[in-house]
Design a protein around this motif. Structure first.
Motif, PDB file in Angstrom:
ATOM      1  N   PRO A   1       0.816  -1.226   0.000  1.00 20.73           N
ATOM      2  CA  PRO A   1       0.000   0.000   0.000  1.00 20.73           C
ATOM      3  C   PRO A   1       0.846   1.271   0.000  1.00 20.73           C
ATOM      4  CG  PRO A   1      -0.933  -1.597   1.502  1.00 20.73           C
ATOM      5  CD  PRO A   1       0.390  -2.158   1.078  1.00 20.73           C
ATOM      6  N   HIS A   2       1.922   1.274   0.775  1.00 18.74           N
ATOM      7  CA  HIS A   2       2.786   2.453   0.822  1.00 18.74           C
ATOM      8  C   HIS A   2       3.459   2.697  -0.535  1.00 18.74           C
ATOM      9  CE1 HIS A   2       6.955   4.155   2.096  1.00 18.74           C
ATOM     10  NE2 HIS A   2       6.154   5.141   1.724  1.00 18.74           N
ATOM     11  N   LEU A   3       4.140   1.701  -1.054  1.00 18.40           N
ATOM     12  CA  LEU A   3       4.904   1.902  -2.287  1.00 18.40           C
ATOM     13  C   LEU A   3       4.002   2.169  -3.485  1.00 18.40           C
ATOM     14  CD1 LEU A   3       7.906  -0.572  -2.101  1.00 18.40           C
ATOM     15  CD2 LEU A   3       7.703   1.763  -1.305  1.00 18.40           C
ATOM     16  N   THR A   4       2.858   1.490  -3.539  1.00 14.50           N
ATOM     17  CA  THR A   4       1.951   1.714  -4.667  1.00 14.50           C
ATOM     18  C   THR A   4       1.372   3.124  -4.622  1.00 14.50           C
ATOM     19  OG1 THR A   4       1.399  -0.644  -4.667  1.00 14.50           O
ATOM     20  CG2 THR A   4      -0.058   0.818  -5.917  1.00 14.50           C
ATOM     21  N   THR A   5       1.035   3.608  -3.429  1.00 13.71           N
ATOM     22  CA  THR A   5       0.535   4.980  -3.316  1.00 13.71           C
ATOM     23  C   THR A   5       1.604   5.981  -3.729  1.00 13.71           C
ATOM     24  OG1 THR A   5      -0.939   4.319  -1.514  1.00 13.71           O
ATOM     25  CG2 THR A   5      -0.539   6.665  -1.775  1.00 13.71           C
ATOM     26  N   GLU A   6       2.840   5.731  -3.354  1.00 14.42           N
ATOM     27  CA  GLU A   6       3.927   6.632  -3.769  1.00 14.42           C
ATOM     28  C   GLU A   6       4.119   6.611  -5.285  1.00 14.42           C
ATOM     29  OE1 GLU A   6       5.557   8.871  -1.890  1.00 14.42           O
ATOM     30  OE2 GLU A   6       4.211   8.256  -0.275  1.00 14.42           O
ATOM     31  N   LEU A   7       3.938   5.428  -5.878  1.00 16.56           N
ATOM     32  CA  LEU A   7       4.032   5.337  -7.339  1.00 16.56           C
ATOM     33  C   LEU A   7       2.879   6.092  -8.007  1.00 16.56           C
ATOM     34  CD1 LEU A   7       5.496   4.123  -9.781  1.00 16.56           C
ATOM     35  CD2 LEU A   7       4.090   2.066  -9.507  1.00 16.56           C
ATOM     36  N   ILE A   8       1.673   5.959  -7.443  1.00 16.78           N
ATOM     37  CA  ILE A   8       0.523   6.712  -7.963  1.00 16.78           C
ATOM     38  C   ILE A   8       0.793   8.214  -7.854  1.00 16.78           C
ATOM     39  CG2 ILE A   8      -1.928   7.240  -7.606  1.00 16.78           C
ATOM     40  CD1 ILE A   8      -2.156   4.376  -6.363  1.00 16.78           C
ATOM     41  N   ALA A   9       1.307   8.634  -6.689  1.00 18.78           N
ATOM     42  CA  ALA A   9       1.590  10.054  -6.471  1.00 18.78           C
ATOM     43  C   ALA A   9       2.619  10.569  -7.469  1.00 18.78           C
ATOM     44  CB  ALA A   9       2.084  10.264  -5.039  1.00 18.78           C
ATOM     45  N   GLN A  10       3.631   9.742  -7.731  1.00 15.41           N
ATOM     46  CA  GLN A  10       4.663  10.125  -8.696  1.00 15.41           C
ATOM     47  C   GLN A  10       4.059  10.326 -10.075  1.00 15.41           C
ATOM     48  OE1 GLN A  10       7.981   7.391 -10.290  1.00 15.41           O
ATOM     49  NE2 GLN A  10       8.980   8.427  -8.605  1.00 15.41           N
ATOM     50  N   LYS A  11       3.183   9.396 -10.472  1.00 13.68           N
ATOM     51  CA  LYS A  11       2.548   9.496 -11.783  1.00 13.68           C
ATOM     52  C   LYS A  11       1.558  10.672 -11.854  1.00 13.68           C
ATOM     53  CE  LYS A  11       2.950   4.593 -13.085  1.00 13.68           C
ATOM     54  NZ  LYS A  11       3.567   4.776 -14.414  1.00 13.68           N
ATOM     55  N   ALA A  12       0.927  10.984 -10.714  1.00 19.29           N
ATOM     56  CA  ALA A  12      -0.046  12.080 -10.685  1.00 19.29           C
ATOM     57  C   ALA A  12       0.607  13.440 -10.499  1.00 19.29           C
ATOM     58  CB  ALA A  12      -1.051  11.838  -9.558  1.00 19.29           C
ATOM     59  N   GLY A  13       1.899  13.450 -10.179  1.00 22.30           N
ATOM     60  CA  GLY A  13       2.607  14.712  -9.965  1.00 22.30           C
ATOM     61  C   GLY A  13       2.246  15.387  -8.659  1.00 22.30           C
ATOM     62  N   ILE A  14       2.012  14.578  -7.604  1.00 20.21           N
ATOM     63  CA  ILE A  14       1.660  15.138  -6.301  1.00 20.21           C
ATOM     64  C   ILE A  14       2.608  14.615  -5.229  1.00 20.21           C
ATOM     65  CG2 ILE A  14      -0.784  15.478  -6.859  1.00 20.21           C
ATOM     66  CD1 ILE A  14      -1.431  12.858  -5.452  1.00 20.21           C
ATOM     67  N   GLU A  15       2.661  15.346  -4.108  1.00 24.19           N
ATOM     68  CA  GLU A  15       3.499  14.954  -2.970  1.00 24.19           C
ATOM     69  C   GLU A  15       2.601  14.754  -1.760  1.00 24.19           C
ATOM     70  OE1 GLU A  15       6.971  16.882  -0.110  1.00 24.19           O
ATOM     71  OE2 GLU A  15       6.541  17.791  -2.068  1.00 24.19           O
ATOM     72  N   LEU A  16       2.697  13.562  -1.133  1.00 22.81           N
ATOM     73  CA  LEU A  16       1.851  13.223   0.006  1.00 22.81           C
ATOM     74  C   LEU A  16       2.705  13.011   1.248  1.00 22.81           C
ATOM     75  CD1 LEU A  16      -0.372  10.548  -1.815  1.00 22.81           C
ATOM     76  CD2 LEU A  16      -0.880  12.983  -1.513  1.00 22.81           C
ATOM     77  N   GLN A  17       2.068  13.032   2.414  1.00 22.21           N
ATOM     78  CA  GLN A  17       2.760  12.763   3.675  1.00 22.21           C
ATOM     79  C   GLN A  17       2.317  11.402   4.195  1.00 22.21           C
ATOM     80  OE1 GLN A  17       2.436  15.850   6.661  1.00 22.21           O
ATOM     81  NE2 GLN A  17       2.975  14.452   8.308  1.00 22.21           N
TER      82      GLN A  17
END
Length: 324
Positions: A166-182
């Motif tokens: 869940p962590h790594l996939t969300t970071e990959l989604i964020a990377q593709k979406a051009g967003i930064e999450l905490q």
């Protein structure tokens, strides 16, 4: 002069045969005491509930109780690490989440996730998604992305641990979406869900252990991560529908210590395969939109070899590899 080598050869052959017969007898009698199955997440979550159902079924087949021990933390890798010091006799088994295959790239370890585990059987995988509290202003994934773009690093989301799927996939989604999450890590689904419904988090990435809270009107699903929409959440789009070429179901199964006798591995494989086919286990999986995902010992070993290579690419893409 020739007699001594002949005697030595005969003695060596006798020792070898005795060892073979001893191993065969052990396998035929196995198990003669309870078997311990260590799982990577806390009690009360979807992994715990489904694996306990599987263990109960396997207990009846093996004729000895299969005791489930919860060992959460470290991104789900502690059970696999425990195998490295366990006796290779089949009495200590471990759940092998996908995080085990990326461990060598993110942490310094002195064992090999492929070579130092005897892979017994793969049993299932997860259905994942991203959820928000029911009173969240994020009604859709587009709302989520818009806020994250306007507020870099301020949108908090939780997962079931650092370097989990869940962590790594969300970071990959964020990377593709051009967003930064905490990111905020938790030990399991129960703690994560509690943090969500109590307002401590803005979002959560998890397996569908969140389903009861969604059905109770406390959480809302923004997306799911399978090939197609989940029957339970037909209004939630898949990542593919949202424009991300990502499918994540994180298969997991059962491993034993390296060097466990093949006959014992086969006995365990056969018992757990039969346990997978029991209606009670299939029903337990269905509660969380999980499906049986059988792989034989050979297939599971090959899956481990291939997955280690794939995870290296993902870790590199996210810039999370440990320093040399």
């Amino acid at each position: 002069m020739q007699r001594r080598p002949l005697l030595q050869t005969a003695a060596a052959l006798a020792i070898s045969l005795a060892g073979a017969w001893g191993a065969l007898a052990h396998a035929q009698n196995f198990p003669v005491k309870p078997v311990k199955l260590v799982i990577a997440f806390p009690a009360g979550g979807p992994t715990d509930i489904t694996m306990r159902s599987l263990a109960d079924n396997a207990s009846k087949i093996l004729g000895q109780v299969v005791i489930v021990e919860n060992k959460p933390g470290a991104g789900g890798t502690l059970p696999a690490q425990q195998l490295q010091s366990a006796q290779a006799d089949g009495y200590t088994l471990a759940q092998i989440p996908l995080g085990v295959f990326r461990l060598g790239y993110t942490t310094k370890i002195n064992w090999d996730p492929v070579k130092d585990i005897s892979y017994v059987i793969n049993v299932t995988g997860y259905a994942f998604g991203i959820v928000v509290p029911a009173d969240s202003p994020f009604k859709t994934w587009a709302d989520f992305v818009a806020y994250a773009k306007a507020n870099p690093g301020k949108l908090t989301y939780g997962s079931t641990g650092t370097l989990t799927s869940p962590h790594l996939t969300t970071e990959l989604i964020a990377q593709k979406a051009g967003i930064e999450l905490q990111h905020v890590p938790y030990k399991g689904s129960a703690d994560l869900t509690l943090a969500l419904i109590s307002g401590q988090l803005m979002a959560g990435a998890d397996s569908t252990g969140f389903a009861p809270q969604v059905e109770a009107g406390k959480l809302r699903v923004l997306n799911t991560w399978g090939e197609k929409r989940l029957d339970k959440f037909p209004n939630a789009p898949t990542l593919k529908e949202l424009g991300y070429d990502i499918v994540q179901n994180s298969p997991f199964g059962i491993g034993a210590p390296k060097g466990t006798p093949p006959e014992v591995v086969k006995r365990l494989h056969d018992a757990f395969k039969k346990a997978m086919e029991e209606p009670s286990y299939v029903a337990a999986l269905a509660r969380y939109d999980m499906l049986p995902n059988y792989m034989s010992s050979a297939q599971y070993t090959q899956f481990a070899q291939e997955t280690v290579l794939r995870e290296k690419v993902l870790i590199g893409k996210l810039g999370l590899a440990k320093p040399n």
